[in-house]
Design a protein around this motif. Structure first.
Motif, PDB file in Angstrom:
ATOM      1  N   ASP A 298       0.733  -1.090  -0.020  1.00  0.00           N
ATOM      2  CA  ASP A 298      -0.121   0.019  -0.033  1.00  0.00           C
ATOM      3  C   ASP A 298       0.936   1.242   0.014  1.00  0.00           C
ATOM      4  OD1 ASP A 298      -2.267  -1.463  -0.042  1.00  0.00           O
ATOM      5  OD2 ASP A 298      -2.510  -1.171   2.056  1.00  0.00           O
ATOM      6  N   ASP A 299       2.007   1.281   0.607  1.00  0.00           N
ATOM      7  CA  ASP A 299       2.831   2.513   0.913  1.00  0.00           C
ATOM      8  C   ASP A 299       3.509   2.613  -0.416  1.00  0.00           C
ATOM      9  OD1 ASP A 299       4.221   4.499   1.966  1.00  0.00           O
ATOM     10  OD2 ASP A 299       5.974   3.100   2.004  1.00  0.00           O
ATOM     11  N   LEU A 300       3.772   1.418  -1.177  1.00  0.00           N
ATOM     12  CA  LEU A 300       4.666   1.563  -2.697  1.00  0.00           C
ATOM     13  C   LEU A 300       3.415   2.078  -3.396  1.00  0.00           C
ATOM     14  CD1 LEU A 300       6.910   1.133  -4.415  1.00  0.00           C
ATOM     15  CD2 LEU A 300       6.074  -1.367  -4.619  1.00  0.00           C
ATOM     16  N   PHE A 301       2.274   1.692  -3.380  1.00  0.00           N
ATOM     17  CA  PHE A 301       1.270   2.129  -4.246  1.00  0.00           C
ATOM     18  C   PHE A 301       0.966   3.736  -4.110  1.00  0.00           C
ATOM     19  CE2 PHE A 301      -3.310   3.215  -4.923  1.00  0.00           C
ATOM     20  CZ  PHE A 301      -3.396   2.873  -6.281  1.00  0.00           C
ATOM     21  N   GLN A 302       0.900   4.193  -2.941  1.00  0.00           N
ATOM     22  CA  GLN A 302       0.554   5.363  -2.600  1.00  0.00           C
ATOM     23  C   GLN A 302       1.746   6.465  -3.063  1.00  0.00           C
ATOM     24  OE1 GLN A 302      -1.988   6.982  -1.800  1.00  0.00           O
ATOM     25  NE2 GLN A 302      -3.186   4.893  -1.319  1.00  0.00           N
TER      26      GLN A 302
ATOM     27  N   ARG B 281       1.346   6.359  -7.147  1.00  0.00           N
ATOM     28  CA  ARG B 281      -0.014   6.986  -7.603  1.00  0.00           C
ATOM     29  C   ARG B 281       0.276   8.361  -8.159  1.00  0.00           C
ATOM     30  NH1 ARG B 281      -4.950   7.836  -3.625  1.00  0.00           N
ATOM     31  NH2 ARG B 281      -6.198   8.755  -4.988  1.00  0.00           N
ATOM     32  N   ARG B 282      -0.553   8.545  -9.315  1.00  0.00           N
ATOM     33  CA  ARG B 282      -0.602   9.783  -9.787  1.00  0.00           C
ATOM     34  C   ARG B 282      -1.960  10.415  -9.692  1.00  0.00           C
ATOM     35  NH1 ARG B 282       1.892   7.620 -15.483  1.00  0.00           N
ATOM     36  NH2 ARG B 282       4.069   7.854 -14.925  1.00  0.00           N
ATOM     37  N   ARG B 283      -1.757  11.623  -8.868  1.00  0.00           N
ATOM     38  CA  ARG B 283      -2.956  12.341  -8.681  1.00  0.00           C
ATOM     39  C   ARG B 283      -3.236  13.615  -9.607  1.00  0.00           C
ATOM     40  NH1 ARG B 283       0.192  10.797  -4.458  1.00  0.00           N
ATOM     41  NH2 ARG B 283      -0.843   9.781  -2.802  1.00  0.00           N
ATOM     42  N   ARG B 284      -4.624  14.007  -9.635  1.00  0.00           N
ATOM     43  CA  ARG B 284      -4.923  15.259 -10.214  1.00  0.00           C
ATOM     44  C   ARG B 284      -3.917  16.260 -10.445  1.00  0.00           C
ATOM     45  NH1 ARG B 284     -11.298  15.899 -10.704  1.00  0.00           N
ATOM     46  NH2 ARG B 284     -11.709  13.853 -11.654  1.00  0.00           N
ATOM     47  N   GLY B 285      -3.172  16.737  -9.182  1.00  0.00           N
ATOM     48  CA  GLY B 285      -2.479  17.732  -9.258  1.00  0.00           C
ATOM     49  C   GLY B 285      -1.068  17.600  -9.771  1.00  0.00           C
ATOM     50  N   ASP B 286      -0.544  16.188 -10.044  1.00  0.00           N
ATOM     51  CA  ASP B 286       0.598  15.992 -10.332  1.00  0.00           C
ATOM     52  C   ASP B 286       0.646  16.608 -12.096  1.00  0.00           C
ATOM     53  OD1 ASP B 286       1.259  14.716  -8.100  1.00  0.00           O
ATOM     54  OD2 ASP B 286       0.491  12.852  -9.044  1.00  0.00           O
ATOM     55  N   PRO B 287       2.200  16.782 -12.271  1.00  0.00           N
ATOM     56  CA  PRO B 287       2.208  17.575 -13.464  1.00  0.00           C
ATOM     57  C   PRO B 287       2.099  16.377 -14.799  1.00  0.00           C
ATOM     58  CG  PRO B 287       4.247  17.458 -12.430  1.00  0.00           C
ATOM     59  CD  PRO B 287       3.297  16.907 -11.454  1.00  0.00           C
ATOM     60  N   ASP B 288       2.311  15.066 -14.590  1.00  0.00           N
ATOM     61  CA  ASP B 288       2.301  14.270 -15.534  1.00  0.00           C
ATOM     62  C   ASP B 288       1.012  13.213 -15.565  1.00  0.00           C
ATOM     63  OD1 ASP B 288       3.148  12.858 -13.145  1.00  0.00           O
ATOM     64  OD2 ASP B 288       4.502  11.690 -14.003  1.00  0.00           O
ATOM     65  N   PHE B 289      -0.050  14.145 -14.915  1.00  0.00           N
ATOM     66  CA  PHE B 289      -1.248  13.160 -14.700  1.00  0.00           C
ATOM     67  C   PHE B 289      -1.945  13.369 -16.195  1.00  0.00           C
ATOM     68  CE2 PHE B 289      -5.914  13.693 -13.997  1.00  0.00           C
ATOM     69  CZ  PHE B 289      -6.263  12.409 -13.122  1.00  0.00           C
ATOM     70  N   VAL B 290      -2.565  12.299 -16.562  1.00  0.00           N
ATOM     71  CA  VAL B 290      -3.425  12.201 -17.717  1.00  0.00           C
ATOM     72  C   VAL B 290      -4.746  11.513 -17.368  1.00  0.00           C
ATOM     73  CG1 VAL B 290      -3.568  11.323 -20.014  1.00  0.00           C
ATOM     74  CG2 VAL B 290      -1.476  12.013 -19.291  1.00  0.00           C
ATOM     75  N   TYR B 291      -5.756  12.331 -17.680  1.00  0.00           N
ATOM     76  CA  TYR B 291      -7.080  11.618 -17.509  1.00  0.00           C
ATOM     77  C   TYR B 291      -7.582  10.891 -18.327  1.00  0.00           C
ATOM     78  CZ  TYR B 291     -11.861  11.486 -16.460  1.00  0.00           C
ATOM     79  OH  TYR B 291     -13.312  10.884 -15.911  1.00  0.00           O
TER      80      TYR B 291
END
Length: 161
Positions: A118-122, A125-135
């Motif tokens: 879980d720690d590694l996943f978190q 994880r890419r969140r909406r505020g991240d620069p490389d986030f793609v919806y």
């Protein structure tokens, strides 16, 4: 006092954990040798790591060192006390992590492994505020990729039914 750990290591005689850290207020690099007391070849490494991390004298220096890293350092110390060399110990733990069957672990060990996952996943994880986030990211695999075959993919049906 603002401290950032730069490197961690072990010293086998006497059993100690070594932290090289930077004091942010003065900008100086320092080394702290933390003795590991009451530790034998039969000790539980996770409990010893927790005890050391929450120790009054050492908690300031170990707050930015992960519990998993402290546990790995204690594993190296325990293997040395059991008579294994450093190379053997490192190779055994790498091999153990790669081919570990989670079905055979105890409930406590399984929950610890799940917490690590879980720690590694978190962290990854890419969140909406991240620069490389793609919806709604869609990925197509090219024709050059290797197709895996399986026995149930074949068009032959089982004649017994």
């Amino acid at each position: 006092m603002s401290i950032v750990a730069k490197r961690c290591g072990v010293k086998f005689t006497p059993p100690s954990i070594i932290i090289i850290y930077e004091n942010k207020t003065s900008g100086k690099m320092r080394k702290r040798v933390i003795p590991v007391r009451n530790f034998s070849q039969y000790s539980d490494c996770s409990r010893a790591a927790e005890r050391l991390k929450h120790h009054v004298r050492h908690s300031v220096y170990l707050e930015c060192v992960s519990l998993a890293q402290l546990e790995r350092l204690h594993l190296l110390l325990r293997d040395h006390l059991q008579g294994a060399s450093l190379e053997e110990s490192l190779a055994a733990h790498r091999h153990q992590e790669e081919e570990e069957d989670l079905n055979k672990l105890s409930d406590e060990e399984l929950s610890r492994r799940k917490a690590q996952m879980d720690d590694l996943f978190q962290r990854n994880r890419r969140r909406r505020g991240d620069p490389d986030f793609v919806y709604d990211l869609e990925v197509e695999f090219g024709e050059g990729s290797v197709k895996e075959t399986c026995s149930w993919d074949e068009e032959q049906s089982d004649q017994e039914f």
